[in-house]
Design a protein around this motif. Sequence first.
Motif, PDB file in Angstrom:
ATOM      1  N   ASP A  77       0.830  -1.208   0.000  1.00  9.79           N
ATOM      2  CA  ASP A  77       0.000   0.000   0.000  1.00  9.79           C
ATOM      3  C   ASP A  77       0.861   1.254   0.000  1.00  9.79           C
ATOM      4  OD1 ASP A  77      -2.266  -1.555   0.021  1.00  9.79           O
ATOM      5  OD2 ASP A  77      -2.686  -1.296   2.152  1.00  9.79           O
ATOM      6  N   ALA A  78       1.933   1.242   0.809  1.00 12.08           N
ATOM      7  CA  ALA A  78       2.813   2.411   0.890  1.00 12.08           C
ATOM      8  C   ALA A  78       3.518   2.662  -0.436  1.00 12.08           C
ATOM      9  CB  ALA A  78       3.841   2.199   2.002  1.00 12.08           C
ATOM     10  N   GLU A  79       3.972   1.594  -1.084  1.00  9.53           N
ATOM     11  CA  GLU A  79       4.651   1.742  -2.378  1.00  9.53           C
ATOM     12  C   GLU A  79       3.701   2.337  -3.413  1.00  9.53           C
ATOM     13  OE1 GLU A  79       6.163  -2.058  -3.425  1.00  9.53           O
ATOM     14  OE2 GLU A  79       7.803  -2.018  -1.973  1.00  9.53           O
ATOM     15  N   LEU A  80       2.446   1.847  -3.426  1.00 11.32           N
ATOM     16  CA  LEU A  80       1.468   2.366  -4.374  1.00 11.32           C
ATOM     17  C   LEU A  80       1.176   3.836  -4.110  1.00 11.32           C
ATOM     18  CD1 LEU A  80      -0.601   2.080  -6.624  1.00 11.32           C
ATOM     19  CD2 LEU A  80      -2.210   1.176  -4.941  1.00 11.32           C
ATOM     20  N   GLU A  81       1.038   4.197  -2.828  1.00 11.78           N
ATOM     21  CA  GLU A  81       0.743   5.589  -2.491  1.00 11.78           C
ATOM     22  C   GLU A  81       1.900   6.496  -2.899  1.00 11.78           C
ATOM     23  OE1 GLU A  81      -1.001   8.249   1.206  1.00 11.78           O
ATOM     24  OE2 GLU A  81      -0.534   6.131   1.493  1.00 11.78           O
ATOM     25  N   MET A  82       3.147   6.049  -2.678  1.00 14.24           N
ATOM     26  CA  MET A  82       4.302   6.861  -3.052  1.00 14.24           C
ATOM     27  C   MET A  82       4.397   7.010  -4.576  1.00 14.24           C
ATOM     28  SD  MET A  82       5.510   7.931  -0.270  1.00 14.24           S
ATOM     29  CE  MET A  82       3.801   7.881   0.307  1.00 14.24           C
ATOM     30  N   GLU A  83       4.068   5.948  -5.307  1.00 12.03           N
ATOM     31  CA  GLU A  83       4.067   6.023  -6.765  1.00 12.03           C
ATOM     32  C   GLU A  83       3.070   7.067  -7.255  1.00 12.03           C
ATOM     33  OE1 GLU A  83       3.311   2.241  -8.431  1.00 12.03           O
ATOM     34  OE2 GLU A  83       5.318   1.455  -8.064  1.00 12.03           O
ATOM     35  N   GLU A  84       1.886   7.051  -6.630  1.00 13.24           N
ATOM     36  CA  GLU A  84       0.862   7.985  -7.071  1.00 13.24           C
ATOM     37  C   GLU A  84       1.210   9.429  -6.697  1.00 13.24           C
ATOM     38  OE1 GLU A  84      -3.066   6.718  -6.050  1.00 13.24           O
ATOM     39  OE2 GLU A  84      -3.062   5.371  -7.772  1.00 13.24           O
ATOM     40  N   LEU A  85       1.919   9.608  -5.588  1.00  8.51           N
ATOM     41  CA  LEU A  85       2.367  10.945  -5.223  1.00  8.51           C
ATOM     42  C   LEU A  85       3.388  11.464  -6.232  1.00  8.51           C
ATOM     43  CD1 LEU A  85       2.660  10.657  -1.339  1.00  8.51           C
ATOM     44  CD2 LEU A  85       0.978  11.953  -2.634  1.00  8.51           C
ATOM     45  N   ARG A  86       4.089  10.550  -6.885  1.00  4.34           N
ATOM     46  CA  ARG A  86       5.035  10.932  -7.941  1.00  4.34           C
ATOM     47  C   ARG A  86       4.337  11.030  -9.293  1.00  4.34           C
ATOM     48  NH1 ARG A  86       8.221   6.860  -5.429  1.00  4.34           N
ATOM     49  NH2 ARG A  86       7.858   5.472  -7.185  1.00  4.34           N
ATOM     50  N   GLY A  87       3.022  10.817  -9.296  1.00  4.20           N
ATOM     51  CA  GLY A  87       2.273  10.938 -10.543  1.00  4.20           C
ATOM     52  C   GLY A  87       2.257   9.674 -11.372  1.00  4.20           C
ATOM     53  N   LEU A  88       2.685   8.530 -10.796  1.00  9.40           N
ATOM     54  CA  LEU A  88       2.721   7.259 -11.539  1.00  9.40           C
ATOM     55  C   LEU A  88       1.500   6.431 -11.140  1.00  9.40           C
ATOM     56  CD1 LEU A  88       6.502   6.425 -11.115  1.00  9.40           C
ATOM     57  CD2 LEU A  88       5.394   7.517 -13.048  1.00  9.40           C
ATOM     58  N   GLU A  89       0.333   6.755 -11.701  1.00  2.00           N
ATOM     59  CA  GLU A  89      -0.892   6.058 -11.354  1.00  2.00           C
ATOM     60  C   GLU A  89      -0.887   4.632 -11.873  1.00  2.00           C
ATOM     61  OE1 GLU A  89      -4.480   8.090 -12.249  1.00  2.00           O
ATOM     62  OE2 GLU A  89      -3.651  10.066 -11.769  1.00  2.00           O
ATOM     63  N   ARG A  90      -1.464   3.751 -11.083  1.00  2.71           N
ATOM     64  CA  ARG A  90      -1.562   2.362 -11.501  1.00  2.71           C
ATOM     65  C   ARG A  90      -2.501   2.237 -12.693  1.00  2.71           C
ATOM     66  NH1 ARG A  90      -4.375  -2.105  -7.769  1.00  2.71           N
ATOM     67  NH2 ARG A  90      -2.861  -1.422  -6.230  1.00  2.71           N
ATOM     68  N   GLY A  91      -3.627   2.976 -12.624  1.00  2.73           N
ATOM     69  CA  GLY A  91      -4.549   2.991 -13.744  1.00  2.73           C
ATOM     70  C   GLY A  91      -5.383   1.743 -13.896  1.00  2.73           C
ATOM     71  N   VAL A  92      -5.583   0.977 -12.805  1.00  2.00           N
ATOM     72  CA  VAL A  92      -6.388  -0.249 -12.881  1.00  2.00           C
ATOM     73  C   VAL A  92      -7.446  -0.222 -11.784  1.00  2.00           C
ATOM     74  CG1 VAL A  92      -6.402  -2.769 -12.716  1.00  2.00           C
ATOM     75  CG2 VAL A  92      -4.470  -1.606 -13.792  1.00  2.00           C
ATOM     76  N   VAL A  93      -8.688  -0.462 -12.167  1.00  2.62           N
ATOM     77  CA  VAL A  93      -9.768  -0.649 -11.207  1.00  2.62           C
ATOM     78  C   VAL A  93      -9.947  -2.148 -11.024  1.00  2.62           C
ATOM     79  CG1 VAL A  93     -12.207  -0.304 -10.690  1.00  2.62           C
ATOM     80  CG2 VAL A  93     -10.928   1.480 -11.894  1.00  2.62           C
ATOM     81  N   GLN A  94      -9.745  -2.619  -9.791  1.00  2.98           N
ATOM     82  CA  GLN A  94      -9.849  -4.048  -9.495  1.00  2.98           C
ATOM     83  C   GLN A  94     -11.123  -4.288  -8.708  1.00  2.98           C
ATOM     84  OE1 GLN A  94      -7.748  -5.943  -6.218  1.00  2.98           O
ATOM     85  NE2 GLN A  94      -6.563  -7.104  -7.710  1.00  2.98           N
ATOM     86  N   LEU A  95     -12.063  -4.996  -9.317  1.00  2.00           N
ATOM     87  CA  LEU A  95     -13.386  -5.173  -8.720  1.00  2.00           C
ATOM     88  C   LEU A  95     -13.759  -6.644  -8.647  1.00  2.00           C
ATOM     89  CD1 LEU A  95     -16.144  -3.907  -7.795  1.00  2.00           C
ATOM     90  CD2 LEU A  95     -16.810  -3.993 -10.216  1.00  2.00           C
ATOM     91  N   GLY A  96     -14.182  -7.078  -7.483  1.00  2.00           N
ATOM     92  CA  GLY A  96     -14.730  -8.413  -7.316  1.00  2.00           C
ATOM     93  C   GLY A  96     -16.243  -8.329  -7.232  1.00  2.00           C
ATOM     94  N   THR A  97     -16.945  -9.098  -8.044  1.00  2.00           N
ATOM     95  CA  THR A  97     -18.406  -9.002  -8.069  1.00  2.00           C
ATOM     96  C   THR A  97     -19.046 -10.377  -8.258  1.00  2.00           C
ATOM     97  OG1 THR A  97     -20.299  -8.074  -9.271  1.00  2.00           O
ATOM     98  CG2 THR A  97     -18.316  -8.492 -10.549  1.00  2.00           C
ATOM     99  N   PRO A  98     -20.191 -10.625  -7.604  1.00  2.01           N
ATOM    100  CA  PRO A  98     -20.936 -11.853  -7.884  1.00  2.01           C
ATOM    101  C   PRO A  98     -21.316 -11.899  -9.364  1.00  2.01           C
ATOM    102  CG  PRO A  98     -21.753 -10.796  -5.891  1.00  2.01           C
ATOM    103  CD  PRO A  98     -20.816  -9.826  -6.538  1.00  2.01           C
ATOM    104  N   SER A  99     -21.425 -13.104  -9.906  1.00  3.11           N
ATOM    105  CA  SER A  99     -21.613 -13.270 -11.349  1.00  3.11           C
ATOM    106  C   SER A  99     -22.857 -12.566 -11.877  1.00  3.11           C
ATOM    107  CB  SER A  99     -21.677 -14.765 -11.704  1.00  3.11           C
ATOM    108  OG  SER A  99     -22.749 -15.394 -11.018  1.00  3.11           O
ATOM    109  N   MET A 100     -23.947 -12.584 -11.128  1.00  2.90           N
ATOM    110  CA  MET A 100     -25.177 -11.991 -11.619  1.00  2.90           C
ATOM    111  C   MET A 100     -25.024 -10.484 -11.800  1.00  2.90           C
ATOM    112  SD  MET A 100     -29.061 -12.563 -10.209  1.00  2.90           S
ATOM    113  CE  MET A 100     -28.655 -14.268  -9.937  1.00  2.90           C
ATOM    114  N   LEU A 101     -24.362  -9.829 -10.833  1.00  2.00           N
ATOM    115  CA  LEU A 101     -24.162  -8.394 -10.950  1.00  2.00           C
ATOM    116  C   LEU A 101     -23.139  -8.084 -12.041  1.00  2.00           C
ATOM    117  CD1 LEU A 101     -25.644  -8.519  -8.198  1.00  2.00           C
ATOM    118  CD2 LEU A 101     -24.268  -6.561  -7.517  1.00  2.00           C
TER     119      LEU A 101
END
Length: 292
Positions: A77-101
């Motif tokens: 989490d800290a590495e990701l936050e530091m990357e984003e503070l440097r403007g290096l966004e991950r650019g991925v939305v990771q979503l877990g959802t039941p199949s019907m939804l």
Amino acid sequence: MDFKALGYFYEVARLGSFTRAAEFLNLAQPAVSMAVKRLEQSLELNLFHRHERQISLTTEGERLYQQAGKILQAMADAELEMEELRGLERGVVQLGTPSMLGSYHFPPIIMAFKHKYPNLMFSVYEGGAWQLQQMLEKGELDLAVIEAEEVPDNIEARTILREEMRVVVPLDHPFATRTSVPVEDFLREDLVIFRKGYFHRKVLDRMAEEAGIEPRINVETNLLPLIRTIVKQGFAISTLLNMAVENDPELVTVSFDPPIWLDLCIAWRKDGYLSRANQAFVDFVLQNVKVE
């Protein structure tokens, strides 16, 4: 403490094998063994009982394993936050959802979000609501759709959907002409239902327990097309969210008596770092979804 070695230790403990851990980490087994041995030496503790080809955690190893997952997740989490503070966004939305939804509710939302944020990528994982909640708590998912009931203290959740669970029958079934169906009548029919771990099954199990009736489950499957086909051919009936069958002319949905409503939430870990991409998706969903 050598955090790389701590990561190796965590995988060995999780998988119960130096060999499997080395394969998972894509490393040579001696490298993993030596790193764990150096960690033990630096801590002046034995972390594993080694019995020929089998290993088990010592008491000290058990204590470290309980903390290692939290430490490693906090580092990520800290590495990701530091990357984003440097403007290096991950650019991925990771979503877990039941199949019907994932099949019926989220596609238009995702498409609208992609129109607004075309450079962000989606990674969607399908699973049962209980499985998704467990993965969320372990840090294996950033966002997940879970049931609103009994949300654990370490999870932040916002309700995004209130939907009715309906009895689903073919056109020629006696229930098709009713305005509602008592739970007791439903449970005495041959049923095709989701497997354990999915919110549909949890609803059914709760209904059966409260009614004191053993449900007649003929088929267990998480495949929606198969459930619909089995119902259409008259082999069994089911219960599904209305969204999954409302546009199918060969199926009829009827309310339970009394009606059964399901509240679902989008959720994330309170102690986890939510990336800009994930936060943007949460904000978008909450701004554009109305729960009646």
